[in-house]
Design a protein around this motif. Sequence first.
Motif, PDB file in Angstrom:
ATOM      1  N   ASP A 227       0.803  -1.215   0.000  1.00  0.00           N
ATOM      2  CA  ASP A 227       0.000   0.000   0.000  1.00  0.00           C
ATOM      3  C   ASP A 227       0.841   1.273   0.000  1.00  0.00           C
ATOM      4  N   HIS A 228       2.158   1.147  -0.056  1.00  0.00           N
ATOM      5  CA  HIS A 228       2.999   2.342  -0.134  1.00  0.00           C
ATOM      6  C   HIS A 228       2.993   2.901  -1.545  1.00  0.00           C
ATOM      7  N   ARG A 229       3.245   4.208  -1.631  1.00  0.00           N
ATOM      8  CA  ARG A 229       3.385   4.884  -2.914  1.00  0.00           C
ATOM      9  C   ARG A 229       4.782   5.488  -3.006  1.00  0.00           C
ATOM     10  N   PRO A 230       5.304   5.692  -4.205  1.00  0.00           N
ATOM     11  CA  PRO A 230       6.645   6.290  -4.316  1.00  0.00           C
ATOM     12  C   PRO A 230       6.758   7.622  -3.583  1.00  0.00           C
ATOM     13  N   ASP A 231       5.678   8.427  -3.606  1.00  0.00           N
ATOM     14  CA  ASP A 231       5.729   9.728  -2.941  1.00  0.00           C
ATOM     15  C   ASP A 231       5.823   9.621  -1.420  1.00  0.00           C
ATOM     16  N   ASP A 232       5.534   8.428  -0.890  1.00  0.00           N
ATOM     17  CA  ASP A 232       5.657   8.235   0.552  1.00  0.00           C
ATOM     18  C   ASP A 232       7.123   8.196   0.992  1.00  0.00           C
ATOM     19  N   TRP A 233       8.008   8.032   0.033  1.00  0.00           N
ATOM     20  CA  TRP A 233       9.426   7.877   0.330  1.00  0.00           C
ATOM     21  C   TRP A 233      10.227   9.050  -0.236  1.00  0.00           C
ATOM     22  N   SER A 234      10.863   9.817   0.638  1.00  0.00           N
ATOM     23  CA  SER A 234      11.820  10.806   0.172  1.00  0.00           C
ATOM     24  C   SER A 234      13.108  10.088  -0.215  1.00  0.00           C
ATOM     25  N   ASP A 235      13.946  10.749  -0.989  1.00  0.00           N
ATOM     26  CA  ASP A 235      15.232  10.140  -1.333  1.00  0.00           C
ATOM     27  C   ASP A 235      16.035   9.834  -0.081  1.00  0.00           C
ATOM     28  N   ALA A 236      16.028  10.758   0.861  1.00  0.00           N
ATOM     29  CA  ALA A 236      16.809  10.563   2.089  1.00  0.00           C
ATOM     30  C   ALA A 236      16.316   9.340   2.860  1.00  0.00           C
ATOM     31  N   ALA A 237      14.990   9.169   2.925  1.00  0.00           N
ATOM     32  CA  ALA A 237      14.430   8.015   3.644  1.00  0.00           C
ATOM     33  C   ALA A 237      14.811   6.714   2.939  1.00  0.00           C
ATOM     34  N   PHE A 238      14.798   6.732   1.625  1.00  0.00           N
ATOM     35  CA  PHE A 238      15.177   5.528   0.887  1.00  0.00           C
ATOM     36  C   PHE A 238      16.624   5.149   1.174  1.00  0.00           C
ATOM     37  N   TRP A 239      17.547   6.115   1.035  1.00  0.00           N
ATOM     38  CA  TRP A 239      18.959   5.805   1.240  1.00  0.00           C
ATOM     39  C   TRP A 239      19.215   5.308   2.656  1.00  0.00           C
ATOM     40  N   GLU A 240      18.562   5.906   3.621  1.00  0.00           N
ATOM     41  CA  GLU A 240      18.761   5.486   5.011  1.00  0.00           C
ATOM     42  C   GLU A 240      18.277   4.051   5.211  1.00  0.00           C
ATOM     43  N   GLU A 241      17.137   3.726   4.618  1.00  0.00           N
ATOM     44  CA  GLU A 241      16.602   2.368   4.757  1.00  0.00           C
ATOM     45  C   GLU A 241      17.494   1.358   4.037  1.00  0.00           C
ATOM     46  N   LEU A 242      17.978   1.711   2.869  1.00  0.00           N
ATOM     47  CA  LEU A 242      18.866   0.807   2.142  1.00  0.00           C
ATOM     48  C   LEU A 242      20.113   0.496   2.960  1.00  0.00           C
ATOM     49  N   LYS A 243      20.688   1.521   3.572  1.00  0.00           N
ATOM     50  CA  LYS A 243      21.897   1.311   4.381  1.00  0.00           C
ATOM     51  C   LYS A 243      21.642   0.368   5.547  1.00  0.00           C
ATOM     52  N   ARG A 244      20.439   0.406   6.099  1.00  0.00           N
ATOM     53  CA  ARG A 244      20.116  -0.474   7.223  1.00  0.00           C
ATOM     54  C   ARG A 244      20.021  -1.939   6.795  1.00  0.00           C
ATOM     55  N   ARG A 245      19.759  -2.176   5.508  1.00  0.00           N
ATOM     56  CA  ARG A 245      19.486  -3.540   5.039  1.00  0.00           C
ATOM     57  C   ARG A 245      20.678  -4.225   4.391  1.00  0.00           C
ATOM     58  N   ILE A 246      21.736  -3.511   4.116  1.00  0.00           N
ATOM     59  CA  ILE A 246      22.918  -4.106   3.513  1.00  0.00           C
ATOM     60  C   ILE A 246      24.039  -4.128   4.547  1.00  0.00           C
ATOM     61  N   PRO A 247      25.039  -4.967   4.375  1.00  0.00           N
ATOM     62  CA  PRO A 247      26.123  -5.028   5.360  1.00  0.00           C
ATOM     63  C   PRO A 247      26.797  -3.675   5.566  1.00  0.00           C
ATOM     64  N   ASP A 248      27.319  -3.451   6.762  1.00  0.00           N
ATOM     65  CA  ASP A 248      27.956  -2.173   7.087  1.00  0.00           C
ATOM     66  C   ASP A 248      29.066  -1.835   6.106  1.00  0.00           C
ATOM     67  N   ALA A 249      29.829  -2.847   5.681  1.00  0.00           N
ATOM     68  CA  ALA A 249      30.937  -2.597   4.766  1.00  0.00           C
ATOM     69  C   ALA A 249      30.446  -1.994   3.449  1.00  0.00           C
ATOM     70  N   ALA A 250      29.285  -2.471   2.974  1.00  0.00           N
ATOM     71  CA  ALA A 250      28.710  -1.915   1.746  1.00  0.00           C
ATOM     72  C   ALA A 250      28.082  -0.552   2.001  1.00  0.00           C
ATOM     73  N   ALA A 251      27.379  -0.417   3.126  1.00  0.00           N
ATOM     74  CA  ALA A 251      26.730   0.857   3.452  1.00  0.00           C
ATOM     75  C   ALA A 251      27.749   1.985   3.561  1.00  0.00           C
ATOM     76  N   ASP A 252      28.924   1.676   4.094  1.00  0.00           N
ATOM     77  CA  ASP A 252      29.962   2.703   4.256  1.00  0.00           C
ATOM     78  C   ASP A 252      30.494   3.183   2.905  1.00  0.00           C
ATOM     79  N   GLN A 253      30.396   2.349   1.872  1.00  0.00           N
ATOM     80  CA  GLN A 253      30.901   2.714   0.547  1.00  0.00           C
ATOM     81  C   GLN A 253      29.822   3.295  -0.357  1.00  0.00           C
ATOM     82  N   LEU A 254      28.575   3.264   0.079  1.00  0.00           N
ATOM     83  CA  LEU A 254      27.456   3.701  -0.754  1.00  0.00           C
ATOM     84  C   LEU A 254      27.526   5.185  -1.041  1.00  0.00           C
ATOM     85  N   ILE A 255      27.473   5.540  -2.315  1.00  0.00           N
ATOM     86  CA  ILE A 255      27.402   6.944  -2.732  1.00  0.00           C
ATOM     87  C   ILE A 255      25.958   7.254  -3.098  1.00  0.00           C
TER      88      ILE A 255
END
Length: 389
Positions: A227-255
């Motif tokens: 039931d989510h819509r793309p507008d429910d997610w800001s870019d900042a919220a997306f990037w923060e959530e992605l970092k939480r779901r991938i290993p720290d080593a990858a999150a630290d390198q994410l641009i």
Amino acid sequence: MRTQVCIIGAGPSGLLLSQLLHRKGIDTIVLERKTKAYVLSRIRAGVLERGFVDLMREAGVGARMDVEGFTHDGTLIAYDNHQFRVDFAARAGASVMVYGQTELTRDLYEAREAMDGQILYNVDDVQIEDVTTQSPHVTFAMDGKSHRIECDYVVGCDGFHGVSRKTIPEEKRREYEKIYPFGWLGILSETPPVHHELIYANSDRGFALCSMRNDNLSRYYVQCPLDHRPDDWSDAAFWEELKRRIPDAAADQLITGPSIEKSIAPLRSFVTEPMRWGQLFLCGDAAHIVPPTGAKGLNTAASDIFYLYHGMMQHYLHGEDEGLERYSEKALARVWKAERFSWWMSNLLHRYPDQGAFDRKMQLADLAYLEQSEAAQISMAENYVGLPY
């Protein structure tokens, strides 16, 4: 109008079949409901199995793919804040090619236009008639006028919502479907990929995927409620959530950077049987859909094209019909294997709303087994690079 094969749908599968047949002297006309620009604007996956890569080369449209595509010899699976690699080259003796669907579709359009291939755009009210006879025809409207194409065969490459599948009487087809209770929120960003290979991540918060289109264009996904819509997610919220779901080593390198496209895709598994009715053949999404986990959607369409192309070559060049008669049987046998693999990958990596503690432990045990077992990795690699046609 008259042609040997009328193809409905000018996406990659319809264009690829038209190009392959044209090079063998078999005449086609392709009908497309939208414009060329609209088809090219669709953002889709771009992981190509070895069989698809070979078909592109056979169709004479593999030159740019071979230069600009990225050969991937493996992929990364992440869980419990670490990751391991499944080596496709070592486990299956093959690789995949990362090359955007938009780009391969562009290559196919250029090839068809260079050969004066007939593609009719903005067609409406397509009707497929008399496919159970030896004289099928297709009618449609274009530029306010009615048109008719006489043909030997009709090929439906017009997707799930197209007219082709619905032409088969409802009582003559059987449909199988599974709707998954989540979607994928995806963004496209002009940023370097976090890794040179794909990362599939299982986390307590849900699935994530780190992918790419080229050295400076990345595609990322996170599992989200339906039931989510793309507008429910800001870019900042997306990037923060992605970092939480991938290993720290990858999150630290994410641009990170601004998204240039953001969408949510529901996940479903769907198959209709049969894939042939008289002189009508179904290909790709017109006959089957897989969840994007495992990158099989475009590739199952390619295997359909392989079987149909070879069947039509046998018919027109050698007067043999065994390939056409067995098309549905052969295509469905491979489709169901791809459906199984996509279903397995989805179950392995996603968090389900009703997933209990036992289910979670089983999922983690499956991931640990994949990490530690050569046999399990061989099975995954063979399926990911593509089973033989």
